[in-house]
Write an enzyme that holds these catalytic residues in place. Structure first.
Site, mmCIF file in Angstrom:
data_model
loop_
_atom_site.group_PDB
_atom_site.id
_atom_site.type_symbol
_atom_site.label_atom_id
_atom_site.label_comp_id
_atom_site.label_asym_id
_atom_site.label_seq_id
_atom_site.Cartn_x
_atom_site.Cartn_y
_atom_site.Cartn_z
ATOM 1 C CD GLU A 424 -1.915 0.931 3.271
ATOM 2 O OE1 GLU A 424 -1.898 -0.194 3.791
ATOM 3 O OE2 GLU A 424 -2.433 1.906 3.807
ATOM 4 C CG ASP A 497 0.276 1.107 6.748
ATOM 5 O OD1 ASP A 497 1.334 0.553 6.394
ATOM 6 O OD2 ASP A 497 0.022 2.307 6.534
ATOM 7 C CG ASP A 499 -3.656 1.706 9.423
ATOM 8 O OD1 ASP A 499 -3.957 0.948 8.463
ATOM 9 O OD2 ASP A 499 -3.086 2.799 9.265
ATOM 10 C CG ASP A 501 -7.102 4.217 6.171
ATOM 11 O OD1 ASP A 501 -8.345 4.090 6.282
ATOM 12 O OD2 ASP A 501 -6.517 5.307 6.089
#
Ligand code: TSJ
Length: 633
Positions: A424, A497, A499, A501
Site C-alpha cells: 500500500e 499497514d 491499521d 485503512d
C-alpha cells in the site's frame, strides 16, 4: 418417500479398526473441520428421517465437556434383530462400516454424500457414545467406547415419545483438539434447515460461559435462503422466484432473485450436499434461464428481430440463486467430488424451471421487464468491456507485453520461485523494494484506495489503473479468461499497514481476487503479510511483537526492568527497510497467513456485508466479528 427398508438391507462391510488407524480417509482430516464433520454426520442421519417425512424436529446440544447430543422425533432406528448378523439393527448401524449409509436406491439420503460415512465412523472416533431409541412405548439404550460395544441393547424405561437420541464425546486421542465452534455449527445447521422445508433444528450451547441458543425453521425453504443471502443487497424486485417439480424421479427446487449488483451467486445442492463445482443441475438451470428470458424478450418486443440474443452471463448478472435437487443415485465427479455428474438431471431442471418461469413472468410482467432490462444493460456493458479488454490486449502487444511500470520484478523467471508483494502506497513500496530479495521477490505498489469491485461493472473495473497493473503483473487474465497456469508468482502477498485503512485495502483486494480471480484463493496462492506492531529493545536485543497480547506476554517473559524503548509502528512507512526485511519479508523470519475460504455462503455473506452498499449491516458485522474483518473468512 420411505425406502422399502428392513434390517436385512443394511450392507455389511468391514471393521472399525481401519477408521481409527486412518481417520482422515473417512472424515477428511482430524482438524477442527473433521471434528465438526462428526456432528454433521449424525445430524444428516436425522435429516434423512425428516426427508422421508417422519421427523420434524432435531435438537443439537453442545454440553459441558464437549459432548454432543443429537435428538430427533422420527421413528427411531430399528431395534429388531438383523437377520444376517443376529444382533439388533441399531447395533449394526453403529458397529459396521457403511451400514446405514447404503439402502440400495429408493429414497434420498443426505448421509452418503461427500463425507457421508455413516454413524459407525462417528462411533469409532468417539471416546464414548450412547444411543437411545424411543419406540413402541419403550426407551432402548446401548453404550459404546471407541467403536466397541460396552453393553447390550436394553430397555431402560418407558415413554410415549418416539425418536432417536445420540450422545458422543469425540476421542481426544484422534482429534487435534476437541472444542466445538458454535458459529461453525450454526452456519451449517442453518444451511441444512433452509434445504429441508419445514424442518426445525434447535442448536443449544450449554458450555459454561458460552451459553447460547438458536432455533431454525424455514417454511419457505430455499426461497427464504435466497432472501437471506440477498438480505444485505438491494433486490431488483420484491418477490423471490420459486419453482418446484418432480420428473423421472428427480425432485427439483429452484429459487432466485436478482439484486442491483453485478455478480452472480449460485449455490447448488444435491441431496442437501453443497456441490461447489456445480454440474448437470447447474447447467440445466443456466440453459433454462437464458432461453426463457430471451423468449420472453422476443414475445414482448423487448428484443428486436435484429438484436443479438442475451447471453447467459447477461441474464445472470446480479442473480442470487439456490438450486436443490434430490436424486436416488447421485454421481459426484471431479477431484473434490463436488460436481454432479448425472446427465439426466440437466433436461429435468431445464424444463421444470422453464415452464414455471415462463408462467411467472407472464403473471408478473414488471419483474420480467426488470430482469430483461438489467440483462440488456449488462449486454451493452459487456460489449464495452470487451472493447476495453481488447484495448488492453492490443496495447500490451504494441508495448511488447510490457509489465506495468510500477512493478519492480524479480530476476528469477520461474513462477515456482517467485512471489509478488502488493504494497500500500509508494513510500512503503520504496522500503519494500530495498527490503526484498531481488531474485525472488517482486514488489507492486498500489494506491491507498483501490476500486470497490462489488460496486462497479466490469468495464469500469478494467479501466482501473491498480487493477490493470495487477492483471498484467500476475499474467493470468480475469473471470472466464482467468488461467492459473499463466500465474507469474506462486505467492501473492498482501502487505498493508496494521491499521483500519490497511484492513480496508486488504478487504478490497481480497474482494477483487474472490470475484474475478477466484482460483487464486481456492488454490491458496494469496497470503497476508504480518508486519509487527511494536519493537521492544532490552539489553541491545530487539523483540518484534505483532499485537497487544503478545506485548503483554513478552513483558511477562523478559520483565519490564531494563526495557530501553518500545516503538509502535503506525505504518510500514515508519519501518527502516532492514527492519521490514527482517520482520515481514525475509523468508526465514516472516509470518504469512494463507487466505482460505471454507464456506462459500459465509464468504459471500461476509463480502457482501463488508463491501456492499448497505451501511448498517456492515457496521454490525464489523463489531460482531472483528476477528474475521481482520483476516479470515
Ligand atoms: F446417525 C445415526 F444413525 F446415529 C442417527 C440416526 C442419528 C440420529 C440423531 C438419528 C438417526 C435416525 C434414524 N433417526 N431416524 C432414523 N430412522 C431409521 O433409521 C429408520 C426407522 C424406521 C425405518 C422403517 O422403515 O421402518 C427405516 C429407517 C431408516
Amino acid at each position: 418417500m420411505p425406502a422399502d427398508y428392513n434390517e436385512n438391507q443394511i450392507q455389511v462391510l468391514e471393521g472399525l479398526e481401519a477408521v481409527r488407524k486412518r481417520p482422515g480417509m473417512y472424515i477428511g482430516s482430524t482438524s477442527s473441520r473433521g471434528l465438526h464433520h462428526l456432528v454433521y454426520e449424525i445430524v444428516d442421519n436425522a435429516v434423512d428421517e425428516a426427508l422421508a417425512g417422519y421427523c420434524k424436529n432435531i435438537d443439537v446440544t453442545i454440553k459441558e465437556g464437549e459432548i454432543i447430543t443429537v435428538t430427533d422425533d422420527g421413528r427411531g432406528i430399528p431395534v429388531g434383530i438383523h437377520h444376517q448378523k443376529g444382533i439388533p439393527a441399531v447395533e449394526v448401524v453403529f458397529t459396521i462400516l457403511h451400514a446405514g449409509g447404503k439402502f440400495g436406491g429408493g429414497g434420498y439420503k443426505v448421509s452418503g454424500g461427500l463425507h457421508g460415512v455413516g454413524a459407525s465412523v462417528v462411533n469409532a472416533l468417539s471416546e464414548s457414545l450412547t444411543v437411545n431409541v424411543m419406540t413402541d412405548g419403550k426407551i432402548y439404550e446401548q453404550h459404546y467406547e471407541k467403536g466397541k460395544v460396552m453393553s447390550k441393547l436394553e430397555i431402560v424405561g418407558e415413554t410415549d415419545k418416539r425418536g432417536t437420541s445420540i450422545s458422543f464425546k469425540a476421542d481426544p486421542e484422534i482429534f487435534d483438539e476437541v472444542v466445538y465452534d458454535y458459529d461453525v455449527l450454526r452456519q451449517r445447521l442453518r444451511e441444512t434447515t433452509f434445504l429441508t422445508k419445514g424442518l426445525r433444528i434447535n442448536l443449544k450451547d450449554e458450555r459454561i460461559g458460552k451459553e447460547n441458543f438458536m432455533s431454525f425453521c424455514y417454511e419457505g425453504g430455499i426461497k427464504e435462503f435466497v432472501s437471506f443471502i440477498n438480505n444485505n443487497k438491494t433486490p431488483l424486485y420484491e418477490e423471490v422466484f420459486y419453482a418446484e417439480g418432480m420428473k423421472d424421479d428427480i425432485y427439483v427446487e429452484v429459487a432466485f432473485q436478482h439484486n442491483d449488483g453485478f455478480v452472480e451467486n449460485i449455490f447448488t445442492f444435491v441431496n442437501n450436499i453443497n456441490t461447489t463445482d456445480g454440474g448437470s443441475h447447474l447447467a440445466g438451470f443456466k440453459s433454462g434461464l437464458t432461453k426463457t428470458i430471451n423468449d420472453y424478450g422476443k414475445q414482448f418486443g423487448l428484443l428486436k428481430d435484429n438484436d443479438k440474443n442475451l447471453t447467459g452471463d447477461d441474464v445472470r448478472e446480479g442473480i442470487t440463486a439456490v438450486i436443490s435437487v434430490k436424486i436416488s443415485e447421485p454421481q459426484f465427479e471431479g477431484q473434490t467430488k463436488t460436481k454432479l455428474g448425472n446427465s439426466e438431471v440437466r433436461p429435468v431442471v431445464d424444463s421444470i424451471l422453464s415452464e414455471k418461469l415462463e408462467y411467472f413472468l407472464h403473471e408478473n410482467p414488471a419483474i420480467g421487464k426488470a430482469i430483461f432490462e438489467k440483462a440488456l444493460v449488462a449486454s451493452r456493458a459487456r460489449d464495452a468491456a470487451k472493447k476495453a479488454r481488447e484495448l488492453i490486449r492490443r496495447k500490451s502487444v504494441l508495448e511488447n507485453s510490457r509489465l506495468p511500470g510500477k512493478l519492480t520484478d524479480c530476476s528469477d523467471k520461474d513462477p515456482k520461485n517467485c512471489e509478488v508483494y502488493i504494497v500500500e502506497g509508494d513510500s512503503a513500496g520504496g522500503s519494500a523494494k530495498k527490503a526484498r530479495d531481488p531474485k525472488t521477490q517482486a514488489v507492486l505498489p498500489i494506491k491507498k484506495k483501490i476500486l470497490n469491485v462489488e460496486k462497479a461493472r466490469i468495464d469500469k473495473i478494467l479501466n482501473s489503473e491498480e487493477i490493470k497493473n495487477m492483471i498484467t503483473a500476475f499474467g493470468t487474465g480475469i473471470s472466464d479468461d482467468f488461467d492459473i497456469s499463466k500465474l507469474r508468482y506462486h505467492k501473492i502477498v498482501i502487505m498493508t499497514d496494521a491499521d483500519v485503512d490497511g484492513a480496508h485495502i486488504r478487504t478490497l483486494l481480497l474482494t477483487f481476487f474472490y470475484r474475478y480471480m477466484r482460483p487464486l484463493i481456492d488454490e491458496g496462492k494469496v497470503y497476508i503479510a504480518q508486519p509487527p506492531l511494536y519493537r521492544v529493545e532490552k539489553n541491545k536485543q530487539y523483540y518484534y511483537v505483532y499485537d497487544d497480547n503478545q506485548l503483554e506476554e513478552l513483558f511477562n517473559k523478559i520483565g519490564r526492568n531494563g526495557v530501553k524503548g518500545i516503538q509502535r509502528y503506525k505504518g510500514l512507512g515508519e519501518m527502516d527497510f532492514d527492519q521490514l526485511r527482517d520482520t515481514t519479508m525475509a523468508v526465514e523470519n516472516r509470518i504469512l497467513k494463507k487466505v482460505s475460504i471454507n464456506d462459500a455462503v459465509a464468504a459471500d455473506e461476509i463480502f457482501s456485508i463488508l463491501m456492499g452498499d448497505l451501511v448498517e449491516p456492515r457496521r454490525n458485522f464489523i463489531s460482531e466479528n472483528a476477528q474475521y474483518a481482520e483476516m479470515d473468512f
